[in-house]
Write a protein that holds these residues in place. Structure first.
Motif, PDB file in Angstrom:
ATOM      1  N   SER A 152     -10.188  11.560  -3.084  1.00  0.00           N
ATOM      2  CA  SER A 152     -11.145  10.814  -3.900  1.00  0.00           C
ATOM      3  C   SER A 152     -12.227  11.716  -4.500  1.00  0.00           C
ATOM      4  O   SER A 152     -12.932  11.308  -5.422  1.00  0.00           O
TER       5      SER A 152
ATOM      6  N   TRP B  93      -9.938  12.245  -7.618  1.00  0.00           N
ATOM      7  CA  TRP B  93      -9.515  10.964  -8.214  1.00  0.00           C
ATOM      8  C   TRP B  93     -10.579   9.933  -7.849  1.00  0.00           C
ATOM      9  O   TRP B  93     -10.505   9.249  -6.850  1.00  0.00           O
TER      10      TRP B  93
ATOM     11  N   ARG C 190     -11.749   7.095  -8.652  1.00  0.00           N
ATOM     12  CA  ARG C 190     -11.607   5.648  -8.482  1.00  0.00           C
ATOM     13  C   ARG C 190     -11.273   5.276  -7.028  1.00  0.00           C
ATOM     14  O   ARG C 190     -11.492   4.137  -6.614  1.00  0.00           O
ATOM     15  N   TRP C 191     -10.785   6.240  -6.237  1.00  0.00           N
ATOM     16  CA  TRP C 191     -10.521   5.938  -4.830  1.00  0.00           C
ATOM     17  C   TRP C 191     -11.799   5.980  -3.979  1.00  0.00           C
ATOM     18  O   TRP C 191     -11.758   5.608  -2.811  1.00  0.00           O
ATOM     19  N   LYS C 192     -12.912   6.412  -4.559  1.00  0.00           N
ATOM     20  CA  LYS C 192     -14.188   6.369  -3.840  1.00  0.00           C
ATOM     21  C   LYS C 192     -14.559   4.936  -3.477  1.00  0.00           C
ATOM     22  O   LYS C 192     -15.292   4.686  -2.511  1.00  0.00           O
TER      23      LYS C 192
ATOM     24  N   GLU D  47     -12.336   2.592  -2.733  1.00  0.00           N
ATOM     25  CA  GLU D  47     -11.279   1.978  -1.914  1.00  0.00           C
ATOM     26  C   GLU D  47     -11.425   2.498  -0.481  1.00  0.00           C
ATOM     27  O   GLU D  47     -11.108   3.647  -0.197  1.00  0.00           O
TER      28      GLU D  47
ATOM     29  N   LYS E  61      -8.656   4.302   1.205  1.00  0.00           N
ATOM     30  CA  LYS E  61      -8.120   5.486   0.527  1.00  0.00           C
ATOM     31  C   LYS E  61      -9.155   6.590   0.345  1.00  0.00           C
ATOM     32  O   LYS E  61      -8.783   7.731   0.032  1.00  0.00           O
ATOM     33  N   GLU E  62     -10.431   6.291   0.519  1.00  0.00           N
ATOM     34  CA  GLU E  62     -11.464   7.266   0.145  1.00  0.00           C
ATOM     35  C   GLU E  62     -11.414   8.550   0.970  1.00  0.00           C
ATOM     36  O   GLU E  62     -11.844   9.609   0.497  1.00  0.00           O
TER      37      GLU E  62
ATOM     38  N   LEU F 254       0.616   5.597   2.469  1.00  0.00           N
ATOM     39  CA  LEU F 254       0.709   4.894   1.188  1.00  0.00           C
ATOM     40  C   LEU F 254       2.029   4.131   1.100  1.00  0.00           C
ATOM     41  O   LEU F 254       3.033   4.514   1.708  1.00  0.00           O
TER      42      LEU F 254
ATOM     43  N   TYR G 242      -2.539   2.260 -12.353  1.00  0.00           N
ATOM     44  CA  TYR G 242      -3.542   2.824 -11.450  1.00  0.00           C
ATOM     45  C   TYR G 242      -4.251   1.724 -10.662  1.00  0.00           C
ATOM     46  O   TYR G 242      -4.529   1.886  -9.464  1.00  0.00           O
TER      47      TYR G 242
ATOM     48  N   ASP H 291      -4.418   1.332  -6.720  1.00  0.00           N
ATOM     49  CA  ASP H 291      -5.705   1.203  -6.021  1.00  0.00           C
ATOM     50  C   ASP H 291      -5.668   0.072  -4.995  1.00  0.00           C
ATOM     51  O   ASP H 291      -6.209   0.194  -3.892  1.00  0.00           O
TER      52      ASP H 291
END
Length: 443
Positions: free
Chosen positions: A133, A136, A138-140, A142, A145-146, A160, A209, A213
């Protein structure tokens, strides 16, 4: 700069045509480049190899494992075997030729996305142990996922989901295509071509994406093969380099390696080489898929992806795999650092019963102890060896301990992906094993 690359591509293709039947020309003057040789020169029995490989491949064709295939093996930097068998399709019209171009499917992961990522690691632009993240962003947002690292993602240790069928998003309930996502002709907003007469909305990748997410992440960190992040990598590579993913690969790898057929969307490039067809698609393309990527997720990205979409001949593939086997060097040029290649090609999480490297597949953890029917790949391969398989019936493997590169190309999904005899008959490891068992007795 794009114009320059395609001029280079054209010139390379003239060389390709000039050396009929062998694929791309090889550099005969540099000690770390591939040259042509014969099995005897490297201590192998030519008669044993020819007889047994032909027997296995012929049996595969007879049992509908694939309509045709080709095998290339290089040992000690010499291409000592390269033969084609069968036909493009079961109608036996177009014979398989040594310079045919194949849809590589998931072999794309280690021949397109991975070399770019490795180069970025070399340059300090990526850290495999930092949260993905960080790059990428946008995973911050989530929570599940972060904190996932690139190392976990590439070793398939992140939890995943394996795959999302994005094709479901472009169909209505009546099985007709949604006009807001797919058009039959291009315009300013629909420029990503999936096939003849199929153009995908430019921003469809954003929808992909978002679904990635929202996808679930397993709380248990164990081996679980996933191709989802490979759909993200092209956009990430573009962000980090300021260049398009395919051009970055062309400039840094395919053109300097002199592998002109290696790339995306071969139908648009005017190659003289035949392109081997894949599946008769009854759902999306409604015809025999040829010249465009078989994988639907890659198709919805316009044929340029990290999970699939790359095409190449066997000889072009051999050069890239030889470069890996020589830990980043080929034909007098260094492409990647030795340390990075060795790190990516070693087993990452053996304590979790995970055989994988970073992106690369590896032998089963106790491979040498297993019979051919249970081993992966052939039980004789070295523990430092690595490679990858592809859904369409492709397979590449490099073995530094035995100085051997093995390329197997087929279109086992023709006419349908339901055909699994390539696996049931264990053909790819069986052919690979022949080259380990063919050693001539020492005098």
């Amino acid at each position: 700069m794009k114009i320059v690359s395609f001029v280079f591509l054209f010139v390379s293709l003239q060389l390709l045509q000039a050396q009929e039947g062998t694929g791309t020309p090889l550099n005969l003057g540099v000690k770390d480049a591939l040259i042509y040789g014969n099995p005897f020169e490297v201590g192998l029995d030519s008669t044993y190899i020819n007889t047994n490989v032909k027997k296995i491949i012929t049996n595969g064709i007879k049992n509908n494992a694939f309509p045709g295939a080709q095998v290339l093996v290089a040992k000690n930097r010499k291409i000592i075997f390269h033969k084609a068998y069968g036909y493009h399709t079961y109608d036996s019209i177009q014979p398989v030729a040594l310079d045919d171009i194949y849809d590589l499917a998931s072999v794309t992961k280690i021949t397109a996305a991975l070399p770019a990522l490795m180069k970025l690691v070399d340059e300090g632009k990526l850290d495999v142990d930092a949260p993905f993240s960080n790059y990428w962003k946008r995973w911050k947002n989530e929570k599940d996922k972060e904190n996932i690292t690139l190392r976990e993602i590439l070793a398939h240790q992140a939890g995943l989901e394996p795959y999302i069928v994005f094709l479901n998003e472009v169909f209505k309930k009546n099985k007709k295509l949604k006009r807001r996502f797919i058009h039959s002709s291009p315009n300013r907003r629909f420029q990503n071509q999936a096939y003849d007469g199929l153009f995908v909305k430019n921003k469809f990748n954003k929808k992909m994406y978002r679904l990635i997410d929202r996808s679930e992440v397993s709380a248990e960190k164990k081996y679980k093969y996933s191709g989802l992040a490979f759909l993200i990598f092209p956009q990430l590579i573009e962000q980090l380099t300021g260049e398009s993913y395919d051009y970055y690969l062309e400039k840094n790898f395919y053109l300097p390696l002199n592998t002109p057929t290696m790339g995306f969307k071969p139908k648009t490039k005017g190659f003289p080489n035949p392109i081997v067809p894949t599946e008769i698609d009854t759902l999306f393309r409604h015809t025999l898929t040829q010249g465009w990527v078989h994988d639907e997720n890659a198709a919805l990205l316009g044929g340029i992806s990290g999970n699939a979409g790359l095409f190449a001949t066997a000889t072009d593939l051999a050069k890239l795999m030889q470069m890996y086997m020589q830990y980043g060097v080929y034909d007098g040029k260094r492409y990647l650092s030795e340390a990075t290649v060795k790190e990516f090609t070693r087993v990452q999480f053996p304590e979790n019963d995970n055989r994988r490297g970073l992106g690369f597949d590896k032998p089963s953890l106790n491979n040498s102890e297993l019979s051919l029917s249970k081993a992966y790949p052939a039980p004789e391969v070295g523990t430092s060896s690595f490679g990858h398989s592809g859904f369409t019936g492709t397979f590449v493997w490099a073995d530094p301990e035995n100085q051997m590169v093995y390329i197997f190309l087929s279109n086992r999904v023709n006419p349908t992906r339901d055909n699994r005899n390539l696996y049931n008959l264990n053909i790819r490891p069986a052919v690979q094993q022949i080259f380990y068992k063919a050693t001539l007795p020492s005098k």
